[in-house]
Structure formats: structure tokens, C-alpha cells
Scaffold this motif. Structure first.
Motif, PDB file in Angstrom:
ATOM      1  N   CYS A 133      29.905 -22.439  22.539  1.00  0.00           N
ATOM      2  CA  CYS A 133      30.015 -21.004  22.274  1.00  0.00           C
ATOM      3  C   CYS A 133      28.607 -20.411  22.283  1.00  0.00           C
ATOM      4  O   CYS A 133      27.714 -20.907  21.581  1.00  0.00           O
ATOM      5  N   PHE A 134      28.411 -19.404  23.095  1.00  0.00           N
ATOM      6  CA  PHE A 134      27.138 -18.670  23.062  1.00  0.00           C
ATOM      7  C   PHE A 134      27.059 -17.886  21.754  1.00  0.00           C
ATOM      8  O   PHE A 134      28.082 -17.423  21.235  1.00  0.00           O
ATOM      9  N   SER A 192      24.797 -13.418  18.112  1.00  0.00           N
ATOM     10  CA  SER A 192      24.685 -12.835  16.760  1.00  0.00           C
ATOM     11  C   SER A 192      23.444 -13.303  16.003  1.00  0.00           C
ATOM     12  O   SER A 192      23.160 -12.779  14.929  1.00  0.00           O
ATOM     13  N   ARG A 216      40.070 -12.173  32.582  1.00  0.00           N
ATOM     14  CA  ARG A 216      38.912 -11.431  33.075  1.00  0.00           C
ATOM     15  C   ARG A 216      39.389 -10.205  33.848  1.00  0.00           C
ATOM     16  O   ARG A 216      40.543 -10.116  34.250  1.00  0.00           O
ATOM     17  N   TYR A 224      30.417 -21.555  12.762  1.00  0.00           N
ATOM     18  CA  TYR A 224      30.218 -22.559  13.821  1.00  0.00           C
ATOM     19  C   TYR A 224      28.763 -22.619  14.302  1.00  0.00           C
ATOM     20  O   TYR A 224      28.418 -23.473  15.113  1.00  0.00           O
ATOM     21  N   HIS A 284      36.895 -22.658  31.535  1.00  0.00           N
ATOM     22  CA  HIS A 284      36.051 -22.287  30.393  1.00  0.00           C
ATOM     23  C   HIS A 284      36.787 -21.415  29.372  1.00  0.00           C
ATOM     24  O   HIS A 284      37.545 -20.515  29.725  1.00  0.00           O
ATOM     25  N   ARG A 285      36.559 -21.702  28.131  1.00  0.00           N
ATOM     26  CA  ARG A 285      36.900 -20.802  27.016  1.00  0.00           C
ATOM     27  C   ARG A 285      35.911 -21.128  25.898  1.00  0.00           C
ATOM     28  O   ARG A 285      35.471 -22.284  25.793  1.00  0.00           O
ATOM     29  N   SER A 286      35.514 -20.144  25.110  1.00  0.00           N
ATOM     30  CA  SER A 286      34.570 -20.412  24.021  1.00  0.00           C
ATOM     31  C   SER A 286      35.268 -21.196  22.917  1.00  0.00           C
ATOM     32  O   SER A 286      36.420 -20.913  22.584  1.00  0.00           O
ATOM     33  N   PHE A 295      19.452 -15.966  22.488  1.00  0.00           N
ATOM     34  CA  PHE A 295      20.791 -16.328  21.996  1.00  0.00           C
ATOM     35  C   PHE A 295      20.825 -17.820  21.698  1.00  0.00           C
ATOM     36  O   PHE A 295      19.932 -18.563  22.114  1.00  0.00           O
TER      37      PHE A 295
END
Ligand SMILES: Cc1cc2nc3c(=O)[nH]c(=O)nc-3n(C[C@H](O)[C@H](O)[C@H](O)COP(=O)(O)O)c2cc1C
Length: 250
Positions: A135-136, A139, A177, A70, A13-15, A161
Motif C-alpha cells: 500500500c502506498f 499520508s 478504474r 498498517y 493489483h489492489r492495495s 510517500f
């Protein structure tokens, strides 16, 4: 260790913050939402609603609230809301049910937050397993009342969110992490002294990651970032808003 496809998806995983200009199909969206629904849920309450945003002008409004392009430029956008409204509505089918105290409790607010988050993480993993990036988007809470109004949310429903989905137009490096011994303790909570040395090493490795990453390279450490973040009071309007929506009052 990562010798099965599920672990491979999780550990890769990566955003993703730049997506190709290609919509997800209805089939893909339904698969992702069904995966979200299959997450465990406290007492089978399913205390969430997922709003898929297809209207470009709503997407543009949400993007301007979040300040992140995005939120509008993606293959699909989901908004995860905590929802106890549906329970309240079902209660009207029987006379003399008074559930105000429980619906408004901190406990039930936690239930809604956990249920929505577990569903969202299932959605994220399902999408990633299909080659779709995510992507979560916390904001959207930059102006939570405006999001509330845009999405016509009734009492007992609040937006937590968003989740932006789409075909990746970038391949960012994986973000390190904390060391496992910082977050995994056995039997008792380990004091901060034990954590501090490990965090010092982690700060060094995160600084290297920030310096060397291909986009948005910068000088920073995790500790500095967290001190900056928690020294600034942000989104202080969220708490009164949540209470106005009849959550977390008791
Ligand atoms: C609830 C939640 C809200 C988030 N909100 C945002 C956001 O508004 N904008 C953004 O770019 N990333 C957001 N993120 C992504 C995090 O910044 C990201 O997960 C974290 O930095 C770790 O990076 P990685 O996901 O690439 O491993 C959010 C993540 C979570 C779990």
C-alpha cells in the motif's frame, strides 16, 4: 490479453491494508530495492533515496502521523524521498561548480518526483510478483516537517510517500478504474463533453463497487469523492516546506 505473468501481476493489483505479522527477509527487501533501482531514471540521475524503516518507534511515529495502523503493522516499510543532495555533494569534488539554479528549479523537482515514483512502482510490482502485498502511503505528508525531522533529511532531500509491504491478511476486491477512453486520447486532448457521459457510467459502476464491497461498504461515486477531495485545502504546508528544502524555487 492477460496471458503472461507480468500482466497478470499488474492487472491483479489492489492495495493491501492488513498484513500478517511476518517480516520480510533481508533477501526479499534487497530484491525489491534492486527492482526499484532498475526503473528508468531521467538522465541516469537516480534522484531518490529509499529509507527502510526497521525501528519500531519510528514506525509508530510515522503511523501516528498518517493515522493508518498498517504504516506500523506490516512486513516492512519503505519511504521514498526525492534526492538531489547527492548530486550537490559530488559537485563539491570540483571547484567552481555553481548548480544552485538548476538544483532549485521546478524541472529538477519534477525529475526527482518522477524518478522516485517510477522506482516505487517497480518496487511495488516486484513485491506483488513475490506474493507480497503493498500500500502506498501518501499520508506521511500529513506532517511532512515532522517526517523530515524523524528521518534526518538534509537539504535537497524530501519525503514523497511510503510503501507498506507485507503478506496480505485480506483479499479486497479490485477497485474499478476509469474507462479507457477517458484516460487514453489519440493525437489531441479530448474535451470534457466526450468524457462526461463515460464518467457518468463509471460513477454508477463505482457506486455499485462501493455498495457491494466486503469491507467499508458505502454510498459514493467517483465524482462526489473528487469534488469533496478538491474542495478541501489540505497539506498546504507542503509547498513552503519543499521550497525551504531548496526544491522547486525557480
Ligand atoms: C502516491 C500514493 C499515495 C497513497 N496514499 C495512501 C495512503 O496514505 N493511505 C492509503 O490507505 N492508501 C493510499 N494510497 C492507495 C490509493 O488509495 C489506492 O491506490 C487507490 O484508491 C486505488 O485502489 P487500489 O490500489 O486498491 O487499486 C496511495 C496511493 C498512491 C499512488
Amino acid at each position: 490479453m492477460n496471458n503472461n505473468p507480468t500482466l497478470e501481476t499488474i492487472l491483479n493489483h489492489r492495495s493491501i491494508r492488513k498484513f500478517k505479522d511476518k517480516r520480510l527477509t533481508t533477501d526479499q527487501i534487497h530484491t525489491i530495492v534492486k527492482a526499484a533501482q532498475q526503473a528508468s531514471t531521467s538522465s541516469h540521475v537516480m534522484a531518490y533515496t529509499i529509507i527502510g524503516v526497521t525501528d519500531e518507534s519510528i514506525k509508530a511515529d510515522l503511523a501516528s502521523i498518517s493515522g493508518q495502523p498498517y504504516v506500523k503493522d506490516n512486513g516492512h516499510l519503505l519511504i521514498f524521498c526525492g534526492d538531489l543532495n547527492r548530486i550537490k555533494q559530488q559537485a563539491t569534488l570540483q571547484e567552481q561548480v555553481d548548480m544552485q539554479e538548476t538544483l532549485e528549479s521546478t524541472e529538477q523537482f519534477i525529475v526527482a518526483a518522477i524518478d522516485a515514483s517510477l522506482a516505487a512502482q517497480n518496487a511495488a510490482l516486484a513485491a506483488e510478483s513475490m506474493g507480497i502485498g503493498i500500500c502506498f502511503i501518501g499520508s506521511i505528508r500529513n506532517n511532512i516537517r515532522r517526517v523530515n525531522d524523524i528521518l534526518d533529511l538534509p537539504d535537497h532531500v524530501v519525503p514523497f510517500f511510503g510503501l507498506a509491504l507485507g503478506y496480505p491478511e485480506q483479499q479486497p476486491e479490485k477497485k474499478p478504474r476509469l474507462p479507457i477512453d477517458v484516460v487514453y486520447h489519440e493525437n489531441h486532448y479530448q474535451g470534457t463533453d466526450q468524457q462526461r457521459e463515460l464518467i457518468k457510467d463509471f460513477d454508477k459502476s463505482l457506486a455499485t463497487y462501493y455498495e457491494n464491497r466486503s469491507k467499508n461498504s458505502r454510498t459514493d461515486t467517483w465524482t462526489e469523492q473528487m469534488i469533496r477531495k478538491y474542495s478541501n485545502a489540505v497539506r498546504m504546508d507542503v509547498s513552503p516546506y519543499i521550497k525551504e528544502k531548496k526544491f522547486n524555487r525557480r
